[in-house]
Design a protein around this motif. Structure first.
Motif, mmCIF file in Angstrom:
data_model
loop_
_atom_site.group_PDB
_atom_site.id
_atom_site.type_symbol
_atom_site.label_atom_id
_atom_site.label_comp_id
_atom_site.label_asym_id
_atom_site.label_seq_id
_atom_site.Cartn_x
_atom_site.Cartn_y
_atom_site.Cartn_z
ATOM 1 N N GLY A 127 31.260 20.642 -31.675
ATOM 2 C CA GLY A 127 30.952 19.853 -30.327
ATOM 3 C C GLY A 127 29.575 20.052 -30.057
ATOM 4 O O GLY A 127 28.722 20.251 -31.011
ATOM 5 N N CYS A 128 29.229 19.337 -29.032
ATOM 6 C CA CYS A 128 27.866 19.168 -28.321
ATOM 7 C C CYS A 128 27.140 20.625 -28.062
ATOM 8 O O CYS A 128 27.847 21.571 -27.707
ATOM 9 N N ARG A 136 35.234 25.504 -32.121
ATOM 10 C CA ARG A 136 35.449 24.055 -32.229
ATOM 11 C C ARG A 136 33.929 23.472 -32.332
ATOM 12 O O ARG A 136 33.050 23.563 -31.869
ATOM 13 N N ILE A 166 30.314 8.737 -25.093
ATOM 14 C CA ILE A 166 29.343 9.108 -26.011
ATOM 15 C C ILE A 166 29.888 9.302 -27.410
ATOM 16 O O ILE A 166 29.000 9.090 -28.551
ATOM 17 N N LYS A 167 31.248 9.320 -27.636
ATOM 18 C CA LYS A 167 31.814 9.477 -29.201
ATOM 19 C C LYS A 167 32.785 8.076 -29.308
ATOM 20 O O LYS A 167 32.437 7.525 -30.251
ATOM 21 N N PHE A 220 24.569 10.718 -22.871
ATOM 22 C CA PHE A 220 25.050 11.958 -22.060
ATOM 23 C C PHE A 220 23.803 12.302 -20.913
ATOM 24 O O PHE A 220 24.149 12.171 -19.703
ATOM 25 N N ARG A 229 36.613 14.289 -17.653
ATOM 26 C CA ARG A 229 36.063 14.551 -19.127
ATOM 27 C C ARG A 229 35.465 13.138 -19.440
ATOM 28 O O ARG A 229 36.073 12.503 -20.312
ATOM 29 N N CYS A 235 28.591 22.487 -24.729
ATOM 30 C CA CYS A 235 29.352 21.658 -24.154
ATOM 31 C C CYS A 235 30.117 22.352 -22.749
ATOM 32 O O CYS A 235 30.587 23.428 -22.796
ATOM 33 N N PRO A 236 30.053 21.389 -21.639
ATOM 34 C CA PRO A 236 30.459 22.217 -20.604
ATOM 35 C C PRO A 236 31.949 22.214 -20.517
ATOM 36 O O PRO A 236 32.340 23.111 -19.483
ATOM 37 N N LEU A 237 32.517 21.763 -21.434
ATOM 38 C CA LEU A 237 33.982 22.019 -21.266
ATOM 39 C C LEU A 237 34.485 23.444 -22.100
ATOM 40 O O LEU A 237 35.554 23.857 -22.059
ATOM 41 N N CYS A 252 32.846 12.514 -21.233
ATOM 42 C CA CYS A 252 31.716 12.419 -22.119
ATOM 43 C C CYS A 252 32.469 11.942 -23.516
ATOM 44 O O CYS A 252 31.830 11.075 -24.204
ATOM 45 N N THR A 253 33.653 12.691 -23.891
ATOM 46 C CA THR A 253 34.086 12.269 -25.160
ATOM 47 C C THR A 253 34.195 10.630 -25.366
ATOM 48 O O THR A 253 33.826 10.066 -26.271
ATOM 49 N N CYS A 299 35.963 18.087 -31.938
ATOM 50 C CA CYS A 299 35.947 17.353 -30.538
ATOM 51 C C CYS A 299 35.753 15.799 -31.074
ATOM 52 O O CYS A 299 34.990 15.248 -31.712
#
Ligand code: SF4
Length: 404
Positions: free
Chosen positions: A249-250, A247, A134-135, A111, A128, A253-255, A130-131, A183
């Motif tokens: 997540g990181c 939820r 990075i995942k 990230f 999007r 999370c920017p989302l 990132c998901t 996520c």
């Protein structure tokens, strides 16, 4: 959206009935595979999945496969107590002789390196990146490796959870916005290739309140395996967890509109030292602004030579703003680590290798594909171009600017 193995067509169920359906699904489908692989991100759903199924095996309610592998997806951006909790559970799994692998993105795909080294703007609902990056992709790569090594198709177990109503039509959505879902889990379920594995989501029908019941009450009990899941439950709001319904997540999370889980964590006396992490989200927000980014100001064409719909688009983060953001994030890190109670509780949002790689990418003048850094800053005046070939001149631009 995909049809998956569907075992769940129930009406509203009790906690025990939900476990019973999980057992039945594993008996019906699990027995056909010698090797079960868990996609585990340390969040609430996938942690419930791993700890519950190991308990069901240990208590003889389901038959163990010949081999179990747990893949821990480390994004490098877990909320620290969640990461500490995952490390405790990892140790508990290993003490039971279970194979656990940590799966992480390659350096340039992580990230912070992608954001600050390459200059790609923070992810958003329309972009999007990132998901998958990075995942999901590191996980899929690891799944291929496992398949190459064994040559056999295995059963991939995910913590995808949609509650009862969404389950009845047997479709899996990738969304992690619903019912506080975790996520990435839906993506693992949908993206993992069928040529190497079949997929099962044994908690698909679980309600979020049952997840908390398992993590807070049942999993820590001796008779259910003495799992260290209490910390995870506390992080998500302890008694109020069901209402918060965060939820997983990181950090920052920017989302997500709010850092619900982090806001809870930094109120716990033990984790007050993590308060500087609340400064991360405003940095991502700032990096979206035109003053921090580049813009295409000349005509944009598609491959077939016609005008692109996306004229005047904003793009990467300027070098100056990348340097600003790096400094801010390292300052957050320093502020946390100067107050961390112990070495093991320090937080490295950007570790020294990642920082070195970010600086190297700057030296190499690295930009996302299609950009080279010569573009104008996005807050400078520009001529509005339209995909039909017309333009709306900017009031204060001169004729010579129009020739750009
Ligand atoms: S939690 Fe947020 S930042 Fe992390 S992968 Fe998911 S969408 Fe991206």
């Amino acid at each position: 959206m995909k049809i998956q193995l569907n075992f769940f067509e129930s009406q509203r169920t009790t906690f025990n009935e939900q476990i019973d359906l999980t057992v039945q699904s594993l008996k019906a489908y699990g027995d056909q595979y010698d090797h079960w692989v868990f996609a585990w991100s340390g969040g609430k759903d996938s942690t419930t999945l791993v700890t519950l199924i190991i308990y069901l095996i240990e208590s003889g309610q389901i038959q163990a496969p010949k081999r179990i592998t747990v893949l821990f997806a480390d994004t490098r951006l877990e909320i620290p107590p969640l990461f500490f909790s995952a490390m405790q559970i990892k140790r508990q799994l290993e003490q039971r002789g279970i194979e656990v692998h940590t799966v992480m993105a390659e350096m340039d795909d992580r990230f912070m390196v992608y954001l600050l080294g390459r200059g790609v703007p923070p992810p958003s609902n329309t972009f999007r990146w990132c998901t998958p990056q990075i995942k999901v992709e590191p996980m899929i790569k690891k799944l291929h490796e496992i398949h190459r090594e064994t040559g056999n198709k295995f059963l991939l177990l995910t913590g995808v959870r949609q509650g009862e109503s969404a389950v009845r039509d047997g479709r899996i959505a990738m969304s992690c916005g619903k019912d506080g879902a975790e996520c990435g889990q839906g993506w693992f379920q949908v993206t993992a290739p069928e040529s190497i594995c079949d997929k099962l989501a044994p908690l698909l029908h679980w309600r979020v309140c049952s997840i908390w019941d398992w993590l807070k009450i049942f999993a820590p009990m001796n008779r259910h395996g003495s799992w260290n899941t209490q910390l995870l439950a506390d992080v998500y709001g302890g008694e109020e967890a069901e209402e918060i319904n965060a939820r997983t997540g990181c950090i920052g999370c920017p989302l997500a509109s709010k850092d619900k889980a982090l806001e809870v964590v930094v109120k716990i006396p033990e984790y007050l030292y993590l308060q500087p992490l609340l400064r991360l989200k405003p940095i991502y927000r700032e990096l979206r602004n035109p003053s921090r980014r580049k813009r295409k100001t000349d005509w944009q064409y598609k491959k077939d030579g016609t005008l692109s719909k996306n004229q005047n688009r904003m793009g990467p983060i300027t070098m100056e703003s990348r340097a600003w953001a790096l400094q801010e994030i390292l300052a957050i890190q320093n502020d946390i680590n100067s107050k961390a109670p112990s070495e093991s509780q320090k937080v490295y949002l950007i570790n020294s290798e990642e920082e070195a790689r970010i600086r190297e990418l700057w030296r190499l003048n690295t930009w996302p594909d299609g950009w080279d850094g010569t573009e104008k800053r996005a807050d400078e005046p520009f001529i509005q171009r339209h995909s039909d070939g017309s333009i709306t001149p900017e009031l204060f631009l001169t004729e010579s600017d129009l020739s750009v």
